[in-house]
Design an enzyme around this catalytic site. Structure first.
Site, PDB file in Angstrom:
ATOM      1  N   GLU A  32       0.829  -1.245   0.058  1.00 50.01           N
ATOM      2  CA  GLU A  32       0.031  -0.018   0.084  1.00 50.01           C
ATOM      3  C   GLU A  32       0.908   1.311   0.092  1.00 50.01           C
ATOM      4  O   GLU A  32       1.979   1.436   0.549  1.00 50.01           O
ATOM      5  CB  GLU A  32      -0.956  -0.167   1.157  1.00 50.01           C
ATOM      6  CG  GLU A  32      -2.305   0.528   0.992  1.00 50.01           C
ATOM      7  CD  GLU A  32      -3.153  -0.165   0.004  1.00 50.01           C
ATOM      8  OE1 GLU A  32      -3.050   0.006  -1.321  1.00 50.01           O
ATOM      9  OE2 GLU A  32      -3.849  -1.087   0.433  1.00 50.01           O
ATOM     10  N   GLU A 158      -7.277  11.077 -13.720  1.00 48.76           N
ATOM     11  CA  GLU A 158      -7.588  11.148 -12.238  1.00 48.76           C
ATOM     12  C   GLU A 158      -6.821  12.358 -11.842  1.00 48.76           C
ATOM     13  O   GLU A 158      -6.974  13.059 -11.144  1.00 48.76           O
ATOM     14  CB  GLU A 158      -6.993   9.724 -11.595  1.00 48.76           C
ATOM     15  CG  GLU A 158      -7.387   9.701 -10.093  1.00 48.76           C
ATOM     16  CD  GLU A 158      -8.774   9.741  -9.559  1.00 48.76           C
ATOM     17  OE1 GLU A 158      -9.320   8.906 -10.376  1.00 48.76           O
ATOM     18  OE2 GLU A 158      -9.022   9.973  -8.355  1.00 48.76           O
ATOM     19  N   ASP A 170      -4.418   1.200  -9.380  1.00 47.03           N
ATOM     20  CA  ASP A 170      -5.792   1.149  -9.337  1.00 47.03           C
ATOM     21  C   ASP A 170      -6.135   1.114 -10.784  1.00 47.03           C
ATOM     22  O   ASP A 170      -7.218  -0.100 -11.095  1.00 47.03           O
ATOM     23  CB  ASP A 170      -6.459   2.410  -9.083  1.00 47.03           C
ATOM     24  CG  ASP A 170      -6.238   2.483  -7.404  1.00 47.03           C
ATOM     25  OD1 ASP A 170      -5.678   1.918  -6.712  1.00 47.03           O
ATOM     26  OD2 ASP A 170      -6.844   3.676  -6.904  1.00 47.03           O
TER      27      ASP A 170
HETATM   28  C1  GLA Z   1      -5.189   4.878  -3.816  1.00 42.80           C
HETATM   29  C2  GLA Z   1      -4.459   5.501  -5.210  1.00 42.80           C
HETATM   30  C3  GLA Z   1      -3.257   4.474  -5.600  1.00 42.80           C
HETATM   31  C4  GLA Z   1      -2.589   3.952  -4.534  1.00 42.80           C
HETATM   32  C5  GLA Z   1      -3.485   3.608  -3.088  1.00 42.80           C
HETATM   33  C6  GLA Z   1      -2.348   3.299  -2.036  1.00 42.80           C
HETATM   34  O1  GLA Z   1      -6.043   3.952  -4.183  1.00 42.80           O
HETATM   35  O2  GLA Z   1      -5.363   5.935  -6.163  1.00 42.80           O
HETATM   36  O3  GLA Z   1      -2.730   4.889  -6.567  1.00 42.80           O
HETATM   37  O4  GLA Z   1      -1.771   4.850  -4.149  1.00 42.80           O
HETATM   38  O5  GLA Z   1      -4.388   4.644  -2.823  1.00 42.80           O
HETATM   39  O6  GLA Z   1      -1.886   2.181  -2.209  1.00 42.80           O
END
Ligand code: GLA
Length: 383
Positions: A32, A158, A170
């Protein structure tokens, strides 16, 4: 869902949509806040998805409907820009804008969106819409853009239209997911491999705090800057360090800890998390699910205490399951400040767990607890 968007599209525009694209939400097993630090992540696409029906128009008008929200939005290709009040059109407009940035001529289009990815739950409902839009327009315009490039276009949407300077995870998971596989993605090179994720007798259970992560975008961007700050502090002595991927604990102890404790805590979490991901992948390959689960709990503790992106509701859910044998691993997931915890749970004990945790959570936190049993599915595609 497909029939719903199709019928609605027909009622609205009096013609069949030229394409319907399904693009899923995602989970992340571990890794994460590693993506924007050039590390590895371990996400997968899930069975909750955005569905986008699209047809190109002969003029330059853009007409959008979000079925679930009962909202519409209209603009033109010439006036494409981020809008202020409502968020969902931004994901579609931002994705469309990426074609113009590549000098691809874009006509107007009609689109109907429906989604069963819960909003604000940390399951990447926005990435799902961005990927669906890029994929649908690429299909209709016959631009033959490669999937990985479409991922970066969705990510740019985004950044530029939602204002969240997110990493690549994501959109990558939504676009590239494969049934029953997690994606081990190197966010520096974008090289990736699929790793089977079929755990006998264990399911992925998502517990939704129902805390919408409204703080998330500004705090998220702050965390990103804190990571950059740590890199800059090290770089003065080690110019080859260009992201936390290149940093070691020794470097952090020497060049960051004495000067800025907050930046140290943040960067220490990231460097530890990168190491934990390596271990977790090893455990996954060895079928050592207990050790993998232990890594997840450790990730949660780091996210909560060092990275400080948790909240009392997420902590409550993880603490509740920590001592229960049927829960192999659990942690908060995604950007933070709300959303879901991801739990690996013995299938035959899921009902018992839900029964006890739901009432306890609702009484202690005064919020409803929703839960989803997630299965791992294919990524973005025409349906
Ligand atoms: C969000 C962001 C991702 C990533 C997560 C944390 O989901 O969109 O790019 O950084 O947080 O891991």
């Amino acid at each position: 869902m497909k029939a719903t968007v199709e019928n609605f599209f027909f009622d609205q525009y009096n013609l069949q949509p030229a394409v319907i694209v399904r693009s899923p939400g995602r989970v992340n097993i571990i890794g994460e806040h590693a993506d924007y630090n050039n590390g590895f992540v371990l996400p997968a696409a899930i069975d909750k998805a955005a569905y986008l029906a699209v047809s190109l128009r002969n003029d330059n008008e853009i007409h959008l409907t979000a079925l679930d929200l009962n909202e519409t939005f209209s603009t033109t290709v010439d006036e494409l820009k981020p809008i202020g009040d409502i968020s969902w059109p931004n994901y579609i407009l931002g994705a469309a804008a990426q074609f113009l940035k590549r000098n691809i001529s874009l006509p107007g289009f009609n689109a109907v969106l429906a989604s069963d990815v819960p909003i604000g739950a940390g399951l990447s409902s926005s990435a799902a819409v961005e990927c669906a839009t890029v994929f649908a327009l690429n299909h209709l315009l016959q631009t033959n853009i490669e999937r990985v490039e479409m991922v970066t276009m969705a990510q740019k949407a985004e950044h530029e239209y939602a204002g969240v300077i997110c990493g690549i995870m994501d959109q990558f998971a939504s676009m590239m997911g494969k049934t029953n596989q997690v994606i081990k993605l190197d966010c520096r090179s974008l090289e990736f491999e699929y790793v089977p994720f079929k755990l006998d007798g264990i399911k992925i259970v998502l517990l939704n705090t129902n805390v919408k992560h409204s703080l998330a975008s500004s705090e998220y961007n702050t965390r990103r800057l804190e990571c950059i700050q740590a890199v800059e502090m090290i770089q003065a002595y080690h110019p080859a360090v260009i992201s936390l991927r290149d940093a070691t604990v020794e470097m952090l102890n020497q060049y960051v800890l004495p000067f800025n404790n907050v930046v140290y805590q943040r960067s220490r979490f990231v460097v530890d998390e990168m190491e934990r991901l390596n271990q977790a992948c090893q455990f996954l390959q060895e079928d050592n699910i207990i050790a993998l689960g232990d890594c997840m709990f450790k990730t949660h503790d780091g996210l909560s205490r060092q990275y400080e992106v948790s909240c009392k509701e997420l902590d409550y859910l993880v603490d509740f399951v920590r001592a229960r044998k049927e829960v192999i691993g659990a942690r908060m997931m995604g950007g933070g400040f709300g959303g879901c915890t991801i739990n690996l749970v013995q299938s035959d004990k899921i009902n018992t767990l839900i029964n006890s945790i739901k009432s306890a959570y609702e009484e202690a936190m005064g919020l409803p607890l929703d839960y989803y049993i997630a299965t791992i599915q294919n990524g973005t595609d025409v349906i």
